[in-house]
Design a protein around this motif. Sequence first.
Motif, PDB file in Angstrom:
ATOM      1  N   ARG A 187     -49.037  41.728 -62.796  1.00 59.18           N
ATOM      2  CA  ARG A 187     -49.386  41.847 -64.207  1.00 59.18           C
ATOM      3  C   ARG A 187     -50.386  42.990 -64.402  1.00 59.18           C
ATOM      4  N   LYS A 190     -49.370  23.427 -58.821  1.00 62.12           N
ATOM      5  CA  LYS A 190     -50.217  24.437 -59.460  1.00 62.12           C
ATOM      6  C   LYS A 190     -50.150  24.219 -60.966  1.00 62.12           C
ATOM      7  N   GLU A 205     -54.819  23.807 -71.320  1.00 62.73           N
ATOM      8  CA  GLU A 205     -54.844  24.809 -72.391  1.00 62.73           C
ATOM      9  C   GLU A 205     -54.845  24.128 -73.760  1.00 62.73           C
ATOM     10  N   ARG A 255     -38.584  33.730 -72.598  1.00 66.72           N
ATOM     11  CA  ARG A 255     -38.678  32.713 -71.556  1.00 66.72           C
ATOM     12  C   ARG A 255     -38.927  31.317 -72.085  1.00 66.72           C
ATOM     13  N   ALA A 256     -39.832  31.213 -73.081  1.00 68.54           N
ATOM     14  CA  ALA A 256     -40.239  29.880 -73.536  1.00 68.54           C
ATOM     15  C   ALA A 256     -39.062  29.091 -74.094  1.00 68.54           C
ATOM     16  N   LEU A 306     -40.777  23.079 -63.585  1.00 67.53           N
ATOM     17  CA  LEU A 306     -40.249  22.417 -64.781  1.00 67.53           C
ATOM     18  C   LEU A 306     -39.093  21.492 -64.374  1.00 67.53           C
ATOM     19  N   TRP A 334     -37.652  25.958 -72.485  1.00 63.54           N
ATOM     20  CA  TRP A 334     -38.283  24.642 -72.651  1.00 63.54           C
ATOM     21  C   TRP A 334     -37.439  23.675 -73.482  1.00 63.54           C
ATOM     22  N   GLY A 360     -45.993  25.734 -69.164  1.00 65.06           N
ATOM     23  CA  GLY A 360     -44.613  25.362 -69.512  1.00 65.06           C
ATOM     24  C   GLY A 360     -44.212  24.051 -68.847  1.00 65.06           C
ATOM     25  N   PRO A 375     -40.919  31.658 -61.999  1.00 66.79           N
ATOM     26  CA  PRO A 375     -39.847  30.689 -61.747  1.00 66.79           C
ATOM     27  C   PRO A 375     -39.939  29.461 -62.666  1.00 66.79           C
ATOM     28  N   VAL A 376     -38.899  28.604 -62.601  1.00 64.15           N
ATOM     29  CA  VAL A 376     -38.900  27.358 -63.386  1.00 64.15           C
ATOM     30  C   VAL A 376     -38.794  26.131 -62.486  1.00 64.15           C
ATOM     31  N   ASP A 377     -39.059  26.312 -61.166  1.00 63.20           N
ATOM     32  CA  ASP A 377     -38.899  25.199 -60.222  1.00 63.20           C
ATOM     33  C   ASP A 377     -39.763  23.990 -60.598  1.00 63.20           C
ATOM     34  N   ARG A 434     -49.078  41.794 -73.914  1.00 58.94           N
ATOM     35  CA  ARG A 434     -50.528  41.937 -73.765  1.00 58.94           C
ATOM     36  C   ARG A 434     -50.876  43.334 -73.271  1.00 58.94           C
ATOM     37  N   THR A 450     -49.337  24.608 -64.579  1.00 60.67           N
ATOM     38  CA  THR A 450     -48.318  25.323 -65.340  1.00 60.67           C
ATOM     39  C   THR A 450     -48.279  24.818 -66.779  1.00 60.67           C
ATOM     40  N   LEU A 461     -44.460  27.961 -80.559  1.00 61.18           N
ATOM     41  CA  LEU A 461     -43.155  27.908 -79.882  1.00 61.18           C
ATOM     42  C   LEU A 461     -42.847  26.496 -79.353  1.00 61.18           C
ATOM     43  N   LYS A 497     -49.306  31.693 -81.395  1.00 61.17           N
ATOM     44  CA  LYS A 497     -47.905  31.820 -80.963  1.00 61.17           C
ATOM     45  C   LYS A 497     -47.574  30.795 -79.882  1.00 61.17           C
TER      46      LYS A 497
HETATM   47  C1  UD1 Z   1     -47.688  30.322 -70.681  1.00 62.30           C
HETATM   48  C2  UD1 Z   1     -47.921  31.283 -71.830  1.00 62.30           C
HETATM   49  C3  UD1 Z   1     -48.291  32.664 -71.325  1.00 62.30           C
HETATM   50  C4  UD1 Z   1     -49.472  32.568 -70.354  1.00 62.30           C
HETATM   51  C5  UD1 Z   1     -49.206  31.538 -69.265  1.00 62.30           C
HETATM   52  C6  UD1 Z   1     -50.426  31.296 -68.380  1.00 62.30           C
HETATM   53  C7  UD1 Z   1     -46.510  30.463 -73.620  1.00 62.30           C
HETATM   54  C8  UD1 Z   1     -45.326  30.677 -74.498  1.00 62.30           C
HETATM   55  N1  UD1 Z   1     -46.707  31.355 -72.645  1.00 62.30           N
HETATM   56  O1  UD1 Z   1     -46.573  30.830 -69.935  1.00 62.30           O
HETATM   57  O2  UD1 Z   1     -48.610  33.491 -72.451  1.00 62.30           O
HETATM   58  O3  UD1 Z   1     -49.676  33.841 -69.759  1.00 62.30           O
HETATM   59  O4  UD1 Z   1     -48.850  30.270 -69.859  1.00 62.30           O
HETATM   60  O5  UD1 Z   1     -51.504  30.905 -69.153  1.00 62.30           O
HETATM   61  O6  UD1 Z   1     -47.248  29.520 -73.805  1.00 62.30           O
HETATM   62  N2  UD1 Z   1     -44.923  28.735 -62.109  1.00 62.30           N
HETATM   63  C9  UD1 Z   1     -44.152  28.359 -61.014  1.00 62.30           C
HETATM   64  N3  UD1 Z   1     -43.093  27.525 -61.231  1.00 62.30           N
HETATM   65  C10 UD1 Z   1     -42.754  27.076 -62.471  1.00 62.30           C
HETATM   66  C11 UD1 Z   1     -43.550  27.461 -63.573  1.00 62.30           C
HETATM   67  C12 UD1 Z   1     -44.625  28.295 -63.356  1.00 62.30           C
HETATM   68  O7  UD1 Z   1     -44.432  28.751 -59.878  1.00 62.30           O
HETATM   69  O8  UD1 Z   1     -41.782  26.323 -62.590  1.00 62.30           O
HETATM   70  C13 UD1 Z   1     -46.084  29.630 -61.889  1.00 62.30           C
HETATM   71  C14 UD1 Z   1     -45.959  30.954 -62.616  1.00 62.30           C
HETATM   72  O9  UD1 Z   1     -45.202  31.897 -61.887  1.00 62.30           O
HETATM   73  C15 UD1 Z   1     -47.413  31.362 -62.753  1.00 62.30           C
HETATM   74  C16 UD1 Z   1     -48.122  30.013 -62.959  1.00 62.30           C
HETATM   75  O10 UD1 Z   1     -47.229  29.019 -62.461  1.00 62.30           O
HETATM   76  O11 UD1 Z   1     -47.869  31.927 -61.555  1.00 62.30           O
HETATM   77  C17 UD1 Z   1     -48.502  29.685 -64.384  1.00 62.30           C
HETATM   78  O12 UD1 Z   1     -47.360  29.846 -65.220  1.00 62.30           O
HETATM   79  P1  UD1 Z   1     -47.181  28.965 -66.538  1.00 62.30           P
HETATM   80  O13 UD1 Z   1     -48.480  28.371 -66.909  1.00 62.30           O
HETATM   81  O14 UD1 Z   1     -46.020  28.047 -66.336  1.00 62.30           O
HETATM   82  O15 UD1 Z   1     -46.782  30.074 -67.605  1.00 62.30           O
HETATM   83  P2  UD1 Z   1     -45.841  29.885 -68.871  1.00 62.30           P
HETATM   84  O16 UD1 Z   1     -45.873  28.483 -69.334  1.00 62.30           O
HETATM   85  O17 UD1 Z   1     -44.515  30.528 -68.607  1.00 62.30           O
END
Ligand code: UD1
Length: 429
Positions: A342, A171, A199, A102-103, A136, A106, A175, A132-134, A382, A173, A26, A22
């Motif tokens: 979580r 950190k 990943e 959420r995804a 991205l 993107w 996404g 958050p999406v900061d 999950r 991420t 996406l 999945k």
């Molecule tokens: C993706 C997965 C999700 C998985 C996660 C971590 C998909 C569709 N979803 O989610 O199943 O649990 O990776 O492996 O692939 N963060 C920020 N700012 C941002 C973006 C993220 O602070 O702009 C933080 C998040 O709050 C979190 C960490 O970064 O603590 C990791 O998140 P991220 O890897 O971005 O998760 P997703 O891509 O949303």
Amino acid sequence: MDRIRIYGGQRLNGTIPISGAKNATLPLMIASLLTDKTLVLDNVPRLADVNLLQRILGNHGVDIMVSGKRSGETQYDGQTLHISAANVIDTTAPYELVSRMRASFWVVAPLVARMGEAKVSMPGGCAIGTRPVDLLIMALERLGVEIEIDRGYVIARAKSGLKGGEIKFPKVTVGGTHTALMAASLARGTTVIENAAREPEVTDVADCLNKMGAKITGAGTSRIVVEGVAKLGGAHHRVLPDRIETGTYAMAAAMAGGDVLLENARSELLQAALDVLVRAGVEITATNTGVRVKRNGSGLAPVEVTTSPFPGFPTDLQAQLMALMTRAKGTSHITETIFENRFMHVQELVRLGAHIQLDGECATIEGVSALKGAPVMATDLRASVSLVIAALAAEGETIVNRVYHLDRGFERLEDKLAACGAAIERLSG
Ligand code: UD1
């Protein structure tokens, strides 16, 4: 609303086919927005999230054709999607759609990179933390995108195109890395992404983008280099197997006992999780056709696990491992470092008789000799599957409510488990 009924105590024996991932499907579908040519994806799982993304992309004018079944294919073979974004008619992704997945946020990256503008609703909070999406947005800004936030929408503009740049994520991420890869592929010049997510789904997307004509090197490492190109073309790509589905069924087999072949699974995609199962006393063998999971009679040993980005133990398997450890002989500790909050499954596992204490990001699980069936419900994907795992070993009947969470990410879960001897059925309506 559908529910799932499980009578615990049956061993699992047989074969479970693993579907396409999945979390790769996406972003791959979203990557179709980068080109006016057709992207063909094989091994696409039949999931509610995939259907929802089809609707979201349809709203932008993307045309998606699903191939019919070919002769010799079984009900478990993935679908083939032919995706064409030749005519993007709308660059706005509305709140009603983005808030459901959420995804879908993107889409902002390919839309602004190819069309020069995008208006995408902020996804908002969700059941597993603030998410958050900061980062991205930071990645897009580093590539010259102007960002404005107005009434809950992110408005991204790059009228004269994107420029390559250096993106250093504070950190890891997933996404953020997908966003950076897609945007940088159509930027002028070179982009370097530091502290990129490693990943396997990121590597799968990079492979597909390269087939479309992108110039990406280093995917799968924490430093990715992208040489931008003026245009991307079509491609034919097969989605990699779902490592989270694999780990989930591995834990189900470990919980119930028995001998199960997880067909099409690739052990290297979830080595950290398989290593934990081995430490717990489960027999794991990588074969030519998949991963074989076996537990006969012996009890489960407790484990100490901390979630971390790949190649560490995935947060998306944390709830399932916790369910398994409720039956270990001794005390386990599981620390969640990726998402705060979580632990929504903990209260429901406790309803089944588990002994779990929470202290901040750390859960202490004291194994019990028996769980007892009860009605339960879950608030995310999950978490709900962790309740199914617990129910497989609980005495009597468990009803898992709100099955739509499961349908978002697990294809025919009840059929796959029932085929191996589990007493599980879906109750419709
Ligand atoms: C993706 C997965 C999700 C998985 C996660 C971590 C998909 C569709 N979803 O989610 O199943 O649990 O990776 O492996 O692939 N963060 C920020 N700012 C941002 C973006 C993220 O602070 O702009 C933080 C998040 O709050 C979190 C960490 O970064 O603590 C990791 O998140 P991220 O890897 O971005 O998760 P997703 O891509 O949303």
